[in-house]
Write a protein that holds these residues in place. Sequence first.
Motif, PDB file in Angstrom:
ATOM      1  N   LEU A 307      -5.240  42.715 -25.642  1.00  0.00           N
ATOM      2  CA  LEU A 307      -5.995  41.639 -26.264  1.00  0.00           C
ATOM      3  C   LEU A 307      -6.017  40.368 -25.427  1.00  0.00           C
ATOM      4  CD1 LEU A 307      -4.917  42.083 -30.002  1.00  0.00           C
ATOM      5  CD2 LEU A 307      -7.103  42.681 -28.956  1.00  0.00           C
ATOM      6  N   ASP A 308      -5.004  40.166 -24.562  1.00  0.00           N
ATOM      7  CA  ASP A 308      -5.012  38.956 -23.733  1.00  0.00           C
ATOM      8  C   ASP A 308      -5.688  39.181 -22.384  1.00  0.00           C
ATOM      9  OD1 ASP A 308      -3.216  40.347 -22.192  1.00  0.00           O
ATOM     10  OD2 ASP A 308      -1.488  39.105 -22.687  1.00  0.00           O
ATOM     11  N   GLY A 309      -6.335  40.350 -22.210  1.00  0.00           N
ATOM     12  CA  GLY A 309      -7.102  40.616 -21.010  1.00  0.00           C
ATOM     13  C   GLY A 309      -6.356  41.305 -19.898  1.00  0.00           C
ATOM     14  N   ARG A 310      -5.059  41.480 -20.014  1.00  0.00           N
ATOM     15  CA  ARG A 310      -4.298  42.176 -18.976  1.00  0.00           C
ATOM     16  C   ARG A 310      -4.546  43.686 -19.083  1.00  0.00           C
ATOM     17  NH1 ARG A 310       1.748  40.494 -19.824  1.00  0.00           N
ATOM     18  NH2 ARG A 310       1.054  40.558 -22.022  1.00  0.00           N
ATOM     19  N   THR A 311      -4.458  44.345 -17.953  1.00  0.00           N
ATOM     20  CA  THR A 311      -4.666  45.791 -17.940  1.00  0.00           C
ATOM     21  C   THR A 311      -3.394  46.505 -17.487  1.00  0.00           C
ATOM     22  OG1 THR A 311      -5.503  45.782 -15.673  1.00  0.00           O
ATOM     23  CG2 THR A 311      -7.118  45.541 -17.441  1.00  0.00           C
ATOM     24  N   VAL A 312      -3.309  47.769 -17.840  1.00  0.00           N
ATOM     25  CA  VAL A 312      -2.180  48.603 -17.441  1.00  0.00           C
ATOM     26  C   VAL A 312      -2.731  49.805 -16.672  1.00  0.00           C
ATOM     27  CG1 VAL A 312      -2.194  49.910 -19.607  1.00  0.00           C
ATOM     28  CG2 VAL A 312      -0.094  49.797 -18.258  1.00  0.00           C
ATOM     29  N   ARG A 313      -2.049  50.191 -15.625  1.00  0.00           N
ATOM     30  CA  ARG A 313      -2.532  51.332 -14.822  1.00  0.00           C
ATOM     31  C   ARG A 313      -2.379  52.640 -15.585  1.00  0.00           C
ATOM     32  NH1 ARG A 313      -0.385  55.284 -11.944  1.00  0.00           N
ATOM     33  NH2 ARG A 313       1.716  54.528 -12.357  1.00  0.00           N
ATOM     34  N   ALA A 314      -1.234  52.825 -16.230  1.00  0.00           N
ATOM     35  CA  ALA A 314      -0.972  54.061 -16.975  1.00  0.00           C
ATOM     36  C   ALA A 314       0.042  53.761 -18.062  1.00  0.00           C
ATOM     37  CB  ALA A 314      -0.444  55.153 -16.043  1.00  0.00           C
ATOM     38  N   PHE A 315      -0.098  54.420 -19.182  1.00  0.00           N
ATOM     39  CA  PHE A 315       0.846  54.258 -20.281  1.00  0.00           C
ATOM     40  C   PHE A 315       1.992  55.269 -20.128  1.00  0.00           C
ATOM     41  CE2 PHE A 315      -3.101  52.703 -22.303  1.00  0.00           C
ATOM     42  CZ  PHE A 315      -2.651  51.478 -22.772  1.00  0.00           C
ATOM     43  N   PRO A 316       3.226  54.866 -20.424  1.00  0.00           N
ATOM     44  CA  PRO A 316       4.310  55.846 -20.470  1.00  0.00           C
ATOM     45  C   PRO A 316       4.080  56.779 -21.655  1.00  0.00           C
ATOM     46  CG  PRO A 316       5.069  53.726 -21.280  1.00  0.00           C
ATOM     47  CD  PRO A 316       3.687  53.513 -20.745  1.00  0.00           C
ATOM     48  N   TYR A 317       4.471  58.010 -21.526  1.00  0.00           N
ATOM     49  CA  TYR A 317       4.221  58.956 -22.627  1.00  0.00           C
ATOM     50  C   TYR A 317       5.356  59.964 -22.736  1.00  0.00           C
ATOM     51  CZ  TYR A 317       2.690  62.324 -19.051  1.00  0.00           C
ATOM     52  OH  TYR A 317       2.639  63.171 -17.968  1.00  0.00           O
ATOM     53  N   ILE A 318       5.401  60.620 -23.880  1.00  0.00           N
ATOM     54  CA  ILE A 318       6.406  61.652 -24.144  1.00  0.00           C
ATOM     55  C   ILE A 318       5.730  63.014 -24.002  1.00  0.00           C
ATOM     56  CG2 ILE A 318       8.044  62.599 -25.825  1.00  0.00           C
ATOM     57  CD1 ILE A 318       8.127  59.841 -27.124  1.00  0.00           C
ATOM     58  N   PRO A 319       6.256  63.908 -23.190  1.00  0.00           N
ATOM     59  CA  PRO A 319       5.655  65.244 -23.078  1.00  0.00           C
ATOM     60  C   PRO A 319       5.621  65.938 -24.438  1.00  0.00           C
ATOM     61  CG  PRO A 319       7.302  64.901 -21.362  1.00  0.00           C
ATOM     62  CD  PRO A 319       7.430  63.752 -22.310  1.00  0.00           C
ATOM     63  N   VAL A 320       4.528  66.636 -24.682  1.00  0.00           N
ATOM     64  CA  VAL A 320       4.375  67.368 -25.939  1.00  0.00           C
ATOM     65  C   VAL A 320       5.121  68.695 -25.840  1.00  0.00           C
ATOM     66  CG1 VAL A 320       2.726  68.511 -27.471  1.00  0.00           C
ATOM     67  CG2 VAL A 320       2.197  66.262 -26.497  1.00  0.00           C
ATOM     68  N   GLY A 321       5.992  68.948 -26.788  1.00  0.00           N
ATOM     69  CA  GLY A 321       6.752  70.193 -26.819  1.00  0.00           C
ATOM     70  C   GLY A 321       6.088  71.243 -27.681  1.00  0.00           C
ATOM     71  N   ASP A 322       6.873  72.145 -28.190  1.00  0.00           N
ATOM     72  CA  ASP A 322       6.386  73.271 -28.990  1.00  0.00           C
ATOM     73  C   ASP A 322       7.204  73.331 -30.269  1.00  0.00           C
ATOM     74  OD1 ASP A 322       5.550  75.646 -30.081  1.00  0.00           O
ATOM     75  OD2 ASP A 322       5.941  76.872 -28.308  1.00  0.00           O
ATOM     76  N   SER A 323       6.595  72.959 -31.381  1.00  0.00           N
ATOM     77  CA  SER A 323       7.343  72.958 -32.644  1.00  0.00           C
ATOM     78  C   SER A 323       7.703  74.366 -33.101  1.00  0.00           C
ATOM     79  CB  SER A 323       6.552  72.226 -33.734  1.00  0.00           C
ATOM     80  OG  SER A 323       5.221  72.682 -33.823  1.00  0.00           O
ATOM     81  N   ASP A 324       7.034  75.383 -32.566  1.00  0.00           N
ATOM     82  CA  ASP A 324       7.405  76.753 -32.907  1.00  0.00           C
ATOM     83  C   ASP A 324       8.715  77.168 -32.243  1.00  0.00           C
ATOM     84  OD1 ASP A 324       5.161  77.067 -34.454  1.00  0.00           O
ATOM     85  OD2 ASP A 324       3.981  78.062 -32.893  1.00  0.00           O
ATOM     86  N   ALA A 325       9.149  76.412 -31.242  1.00  0.00           N
ATOM     87  CA  ALA A 325      10.376  76.754 -30.519  1.00  0.00           C
ATOM     88  C   ALA A 325      11.598  76.059 -31.109  1.00  0.00           C
ATOM     89  CB  ALA A 325      10.237  76.384 -29.046  1.00  0.00           C
ATOM     90  N   LEU A 326      11.454  75.451 -32.282  1.00  0.00           N
ATOM     91  CA  LEU A 326      12.587  74.821 -32.946  1.00  0.00           C
ATOM     92  C   LEU A 326      13.285  75.835 -33.845  1.00  0.00           C
ATOM     93  CD1 LEU A 326      10.991  71.443 -34.096  1.00  0.00           C
ATOM     94  CD2 LEU A 326      12.181  71.940 -31.959  1.00  0.00           C
ATOM     95  N   SER A 327      14.537  75.573 -34.111  1.00  0.00           N
ATOM     96  CA  SER A 327      15.266  76.371 -35.098  1.00  0.00           C
ATOM     97  C   SER A 327      16.374  75.513 -35.668  1.00  0.00           C
ATOM     98  CB  SER A 327      15.826  77.653 -34.477  1.00  0.00           C
ATOM     99  OG  SER A 327      16.843  77.363 -33.548  1.00  0.00           O
ATOM    100  N   PRO A 328      16.847  75.838 -36.864  1.00  0.00           N
ATOM    101  CA  PRO A 328      17.901  75.029 -37.481  1.00  0.00           C
ATOM    102  C   PRO A 328      19.110  74.875 -36.568  1.00  0.00           C
ATOM    103  CG  PRO A 328      16.970  76.528 -39.088  1.00  0.00           C
ATOM    104  CD  PRO A 328      16.374  76.906 -37.764  1.00  0.00           C
ATOM    105  N   GLY A 329      19.606  73.645 -36.496  1.00  0.00           N
ATOM    106  CA  GLY A 329      20.762  73.341 -35.665  1.00  0.00           C
ATOM    107  C   GLY A 329      20.419  72.684 -34.349  1.00  0.00           C
ATOM    108  N   LEU A 330      19.158  72.751 -33.922  1.00  0.00           N
ATOM    109  CA  LEU A 330      18.764  72.133 -32.649  1.00  0.00           C
ATOM    110  C   LEU A 330      18.861  70.611 -32.762  1.00  0.00           C
ATOM    111  CD1 LEU A 330      17.534  72.834 -29.807  1.00  0.00           C
ATOM    112  CD2 LEU A 330      15.329  72.220 -30.812  1.00  0.00           C
ATOM    113  N   ARG A 331      19.416  69.964 -31.744  1.00  0.00           N
ATOM    114  CA  ARG A 331      19.585  68.514 -31.772  1.00  0.00           C
ATOM    115  C   ARG A 331      18.248  67.821 -31.527  1.00  0.00           C
ATOM    116  NH1 ARG A 331      23.489  65.663 -32.798  1.00  0.00           N
ATOM    117  NH2 ARG A 331      24.807  67.515 -32.878  1.00  0.00           N
TER     118      ARG A 331
END
Length: 533
Positions: A307-331
């Motif tokens: 909003l103040d006119g500054r630009t960013v080259r790239a946003f930091p992001y979190i890699p997308v995982g696989d929710s099917d690969a979860l199981s009870p007990g995983l941290r």
Amino acid sequence: MRNALKRILPLLLALTLLLAAAPLAGAAITFDETAAGTLADLGIVSGGAEAWLSGGAMTREEAAVLLVKTSGAAPLPASECGFADVSEDAKGYIATAAALGLCAGQPDGTFAGARAVCCKDFCTMLLRMLGYDDRAGDFTWGAAPAFAASLGLGEGDTAQFTRADAAQLLYAALLTRTKAGPKLIERLCASGAITREAILKTPLAAYADCLKPVYTAEEIFERCSAAVICITSYSTEEDLADGMPHSTSSGFFIDSEGTALICYHQLENCRVMRAKTADGREYSVDSVLWYDSLRDLAVIKLEKTCLDGRTVRAFPYIPVGDSDALSPGLRVYAIGGPLSLWYSISEGIVSSQGRLDMADPDYPVLQFTADISSGSSGGPLITCHGEAAGVVMAYYPSGNGLYLAVPINYATGASFFASPMTPAEVYEIEQAKNAASTIWVSDPELTLRVGETKRVEVNFDCPSSVAISYGLDSYGVVDCRWGEYDSKFSAPLFIPAVGEGEATITVYYANDTGSDSEATIHVTVVEELWVVQ
């Protein structure tokens, strides 16, 4: 006597502690069908679990083939098999079994492949496959079942060894560390003997990511916190100008171009949305790429100019995982802004990979224990591998550690709209749908006997999160109670008749959800219902 008791109690306590610290031996860790089904899904047994379990006594030939397949070793050419008394299909596996030292022939030069295998034989071959060596003194043939049980494999020796026993032993072996250190299933994944796709079909789905690095809580925060965004929602432009937000919540980037995930309910009753990134820059949220009000998920995109006119080259992001690969007990970890305490991290475990919420039986959600609160919605649920596996959605205020997230795989399969919409456009579209929503019941007229209970289906078609309630004009005639939802758009209302008379039940949308639509159920209660012949 008192002094003797003082001496005995420490001994009993020490014995109790020793027993508690012992390996969990002598118990099956899952159902026979689950164990055999897992082996079938992994390509270790063929013909399906039920057919394989009912195949009769297991022979030495079958046991050797089974253990070679479980080891992940490839069969050698059949020509290298030195035994004539095994089937042609098994010769390559028998040659491999002999080469690996899992088993040997008989003194007369035969393999005795048709002979039924006993528990001692099978456990001996199994322990050798895990890297233990009876010839080096790790165990003896006679004590092999007991040694296996001490490792958490099986129930000790059995008079009659069955296929179910073999399935249980092999299932447990997959989860057991080899003598060299790694668990067998981890070794099989590393070698490519078991594919990720095959593991995802089994109860062992959490091992699909076992080759990925595991991070500490500190490392998760260092790697992921900069990708979390602070969302502020306003009901109108006037509220924005007056600095009166409707709500604050969380979100997170999933790519460097500004694509981010939030919950749909963050868009409800919101015409204007602002997002602040970890570096303090504020952006206008003008692009909603996709949303699903039933799954409570939305994809937004921020432009790279704030909003103040500054630009960013790239946003930091979190890699997308696989929710099917979860199981009870995983941290897992949650990062967000609970109660506007921005960039708070909490740690917990997955409680259930596919929890069926009572109000949303068609849409399984993730249940976890990493603490969240109001304002956490839209934040990432991050695995110990540093990947987003879910979008934090809700919690049960009356429970402890009962938190829910939307599985991220719902978003990875989404088809974005042809043209992005603004939050105001989403608001107008959904408000029109809500205004047109209706409620109807399966039985608007009832006649009941005192003591009789009738189930009535209450149906509704509001596409957003709704609350359904009822009003009753006579509590001395009938009572009401909700049952578990049949679907996202249907819930049973149970109506017990408690006294003679008439009553009207009105069912309606509550808490400013849905429309003004309502449905009525007229109930007549009689002492006894006469049937005219």
